[in-house]
Design a protein around this motif. Structure first.
Motif, PDB file in Angstrom:
ATOM      1  N   ALA A   2       0.838  -1.209   0.000  1.00  0.00           N
ATOM      2  CA  ALA A   2       0.000   0.000   0.000  1.00  0.00           C
ATOM      3  C   ALA A   2       0.875   1.262   0.000  1.00  0.00           C
ATOM      4  O   ALA A   2       1.971   1.257   0.562  1.00  0.00           O
ATOM      5  CB  ALA A   2      -0.890  -0.010   1.243  1.00  0.00           C
ATOM      6  N   ASN A  25      -9.799   2.002   0.881  1.00  0.00           N
ATOM      7  CA  ASN A  25      -8.954   1.604  -0.250  1.00  0.00           C
ATOM      8  C   ASN A  25      -7.701   0.878   0.244  1.00  0.00           C
ATOM      9  O   ASN A  25      -6.818   1.512   0.849  1.00  0.00           O
ATOM     10  CB  ASN A  25      -8.579   2.868  -1.050  1.00  0.00           C
ATOM     11  CG  ASN A  25      -7.892   2.519  -2.344  1.00  0.00           C
ATOM     12  OD1 ASN A  25      -7.165   1.530  -2.434  1.00  0.00           O
ATOM     13  ND2 ASN A  25      -8.112   3.341  -3.354  1.00  0.00           N
ATOM     14  N   PRO A  26      -7.600  -0.433  -0.018  1.00  0.00           N
ATOM     15  CA  PRO A  26      -6.456  -1.209   0.492  1.00  0.00           C
ATOM     16  C   PRO A  26      -5.124  -0.794  -0.136  1.00  0.00           C
ATOM     17  O   PRO A  26      -4.067  -1.198   0.365  1.00  0.00           O
ATOM     18  CB  PRO A  26      -6.800  -2.656   0.113  1.00  0.00           C
ATOM     19  CG  PRO A  26      -7.764  -2.537  -1.029  1.00  0.00           C
ATOM     20  CD  PRO A  26      -8.520  -1.265  -0.821  1.00  0.00           C
ATOM     21  N   ASP A  27      -5.168  -0.001  -1.210  1.00  0.00           N
ATOM     22  CA  ASP A  27      -3.924   0.442  -1.847  1.00  0.00           C
ATOM     23  C   ASP A  27      -3.273   1.615  -1.117  1.00  0.00           C
ATOM     24  O   ASP A  27      -2.196   2.063  -1.505  1.00  0.00           O
ATOM     25  CB  ASP A  27      -4.189   0.832  -3.305  1.00  0.00           C
ATOM     26  CG  ASP A  27      -4.608  -0.368  -4.134  1.00  0.00           C
ATOM     27  OD1 ASP A  27      -4.021  -1.448  -3.912  1.00  0.00           O
ATOM     28  OD2 ASP A  27      -5.539  -0.242  -4.949  1.00  0.00           O
ATOM     29  N   GLU A  29      -2.358   3.481   2.806  1.00  0.00           N
ATOM     30  CA  GLU A  29      -2.270   3.376   4.258  1.00  0.00           C
ATOM     31  C   GLU A  29      -1.992   4.772   4.810  1.00  0.00           C
ATOM     32  O   GLU A  29      -0.966   5.384   4.483  1.00  0.00           O
ATOM     33  CB  GLU A  29      -1.125   2.420   4.634  1.00  0.00           C
ATOM     34  CG  GLU A  29      -0.983   2.207   6.130  1.00  0.00           C
ATOM     35  CD  GLU A  29       0.307   1.445   6.494  1.00  0.00           C
ATOM     36  OE1 GLU A  29       0.640   1.397   7.685  1.00  0.00           O
ATOM     37  OE2 GLU A  29       0.986   0.937   5.575  1.00  0.00           O
TER      38      GLU A  29
END
Lengths: 311, 311
Positions: A2, A25-27, A29
């Motif tokens: 991420a 959104n996991p992309d 952090e």
């Protein structure tokens, strides 16, 4: 992996839109936040009052989202790019076009991503409208962007100051949709800007556009004095008779009177999906067109004084 | 082989400046002129009232110089580029920034040269000033551009209309020098624009700039009400104490009080020498910076009403 991101300026738009979109959104952090009040959401490891501290103290920060008022974005973006961070800019991206140009050159030099977000461009209805209009000649355009400033900007004095954009603050959303969906660029030919006697920014604007081909009838009406139902509509008619209507700020699309798209706005989800792609491809997306149209309207617009306006 | 060139719009600036500069320059051959009045200098083989006829009828025409008023330049430049001609633009290059952007993209697509001329940039004193300032930090900038509009624009009503630029018509010359000589870009932070009660364009402007580094004191004063001696001066002081002064519209350069350059203006000679190089190298020179600063000043400037002004 991420993208490790920080938010600079943690006001309403950051809390309401950026934070939930990053969370979903996991992309991305979220690892740091810089805000003058020192606010910090739970997941962010680091909080700073001065963004310069953040740029220095968090070396694994890849990118920042700048959500401060536009007047200070240029300096912050410069500092972030010089520190080797990629930059996402809330709209409008800067106070002036010269500042935006400078950021663009800085990002090129630094080899980092710069992304000007125009949130209304990310709705599904807007994308479908663009597809439907591609390749056609435009005969008619009518933009109607009328809302109640007292409701949307209660007591905000800066919007009435010179450089505060006035009715172009919402109007630039309409222009960002227009410049996105139109199959060829539009140009401002004439504008009447209505300035209240006691204010340094316009409360209403009537704009006449042209486009390179054809003698279309292209207009926009912006007004901040609309009480009751609010209107954020864009109607387009092509030379071959296609009738297209974007309603409710670009969330609903009608073609030939038939409702084709009716989806809640997922603007910021779209913005962060796009930012992920830009970061992965190590490229920038700097769309100056909506901002340029605003500057053109101020440069060639006729100023008309109207009655004083009190909040 | 000399470049075969045509002039579009054969008014005062074309006759006074472009024609003699082309005549003096062996790298150019004037073969056609398009003017609404059908005027034709002796050496031009072809004369047209409609530039579109010229673009069609003279296939060996390589380039055109567009000397019409700015409002129609965009359409003419589009047509010329589509006809495969390179384009030189008188200043200001267009009516709006969006038009200029469109021309730039058109020229790239057509693989032709586009050249925005800012004539004051071609004086020797201006080039020497740029060299002297390169690499230094700027501490102070004072631009004083004050002239008598009655003398320079007698009875010209269009300059007072919205989009006619007002005092920015001369002021853009100052801005074109400033953006050229300054070692880093300048940004408009604040502007007061004085509009006569009976006019739609400013008669005077006070501008405050910033630049990326340093806390310099950077200002410009434009005024169209100056009778008696006319003032076109730019003073710069660097952080290390260098004092530089460009006088008389950028024809004289003083450094530390000593006159270093005093040469009559050879602006248009320089412009055509540059155009020759651009054509030979098949490249463009599109300097948007001065025009962008004007748009920024209108966008963030505060409008102040001053007393009515009669010619």
């Amino acid at each position: 992996m991420a993208h490790k991101i920080g938010i600079i300026g943690f006001g309403k738009i950051a809390q309401d839109q950026h934070l939930p979109s990053i969370r979903k959104n996991p992309d991305f952090e979220l690892i740091a936040v810089a805000s003058q009040r020192g606010l910090k959401p739970d997941e962010a490891k680091h909080a700073f009052q001065d963004y310069r501290e953040m740029l220095k103290a968090v070396p694994d920060l890849e990118a920042v989202a700048i959500c401060t008022p536009p007047q200070v974005r240029h300096q912050i973006a410069r500092d972030a790019l010089l520190a080797g961070k990629s930059v996402l800019l809330e709209k409008p991206p800067a106070a002036t076009l010269s500042e935006l140009q400078d950021m663009k050159l800085m990002a090129q030099k630094a080899g980092k991503t710069l992304f000007t977000t125009w949130h209304a461009q990310y709705n599904k209805a807007v994308h479908e409208a663009k597809k439907a209009l591609a390749g056609w000649e435009i005969k008619r355009l009518q933009v109607t962007w009328k809302e109640d400033v007292r409701h949307w900007h209660p007591g905000q004095q800066w919007i009435w100051e010179a450089g505060g954009f006035g009715v172009f603050d919402p109007g630039i959303n309409a222009l960002s949709i227009v410049s996105f969906i139109m199959p060829e660029p539009v140009f401002i030919k004439k504008a009447d800007l209505q300035f209240p006697a006691n204010r340094d920014a316009p409360i209403a604007a009537d704009i006449q556009f042209s486009c390179a081909h054809g003698q279309g009838d292209l207009n926009a009406a912006f007004d901040w004095r609309q009480t009751g139902p609010q209107t954020w509509d864009i109607e387009v008619e092509t030379a071959n008779g296609l009738q297209l209507k974007l309603r409710e700020g670009g969330t609903k699309l009608e073609i030939g009177g038939k409702l084709m798209v009716d989806e809640p706005s997922e603007e910021y989800e779209g913005i962060y999906a796009c930012f992920d792609t830009l970061l992965n491809e190590r490229t920038s997306l700097v769309d100056e067109a909506p901002f340029r149209l605003v500057a053109d309207a101020f440069m060639i617009g006729r100023r008309v004084q109207v009655e004083a306006f009190e909040d």
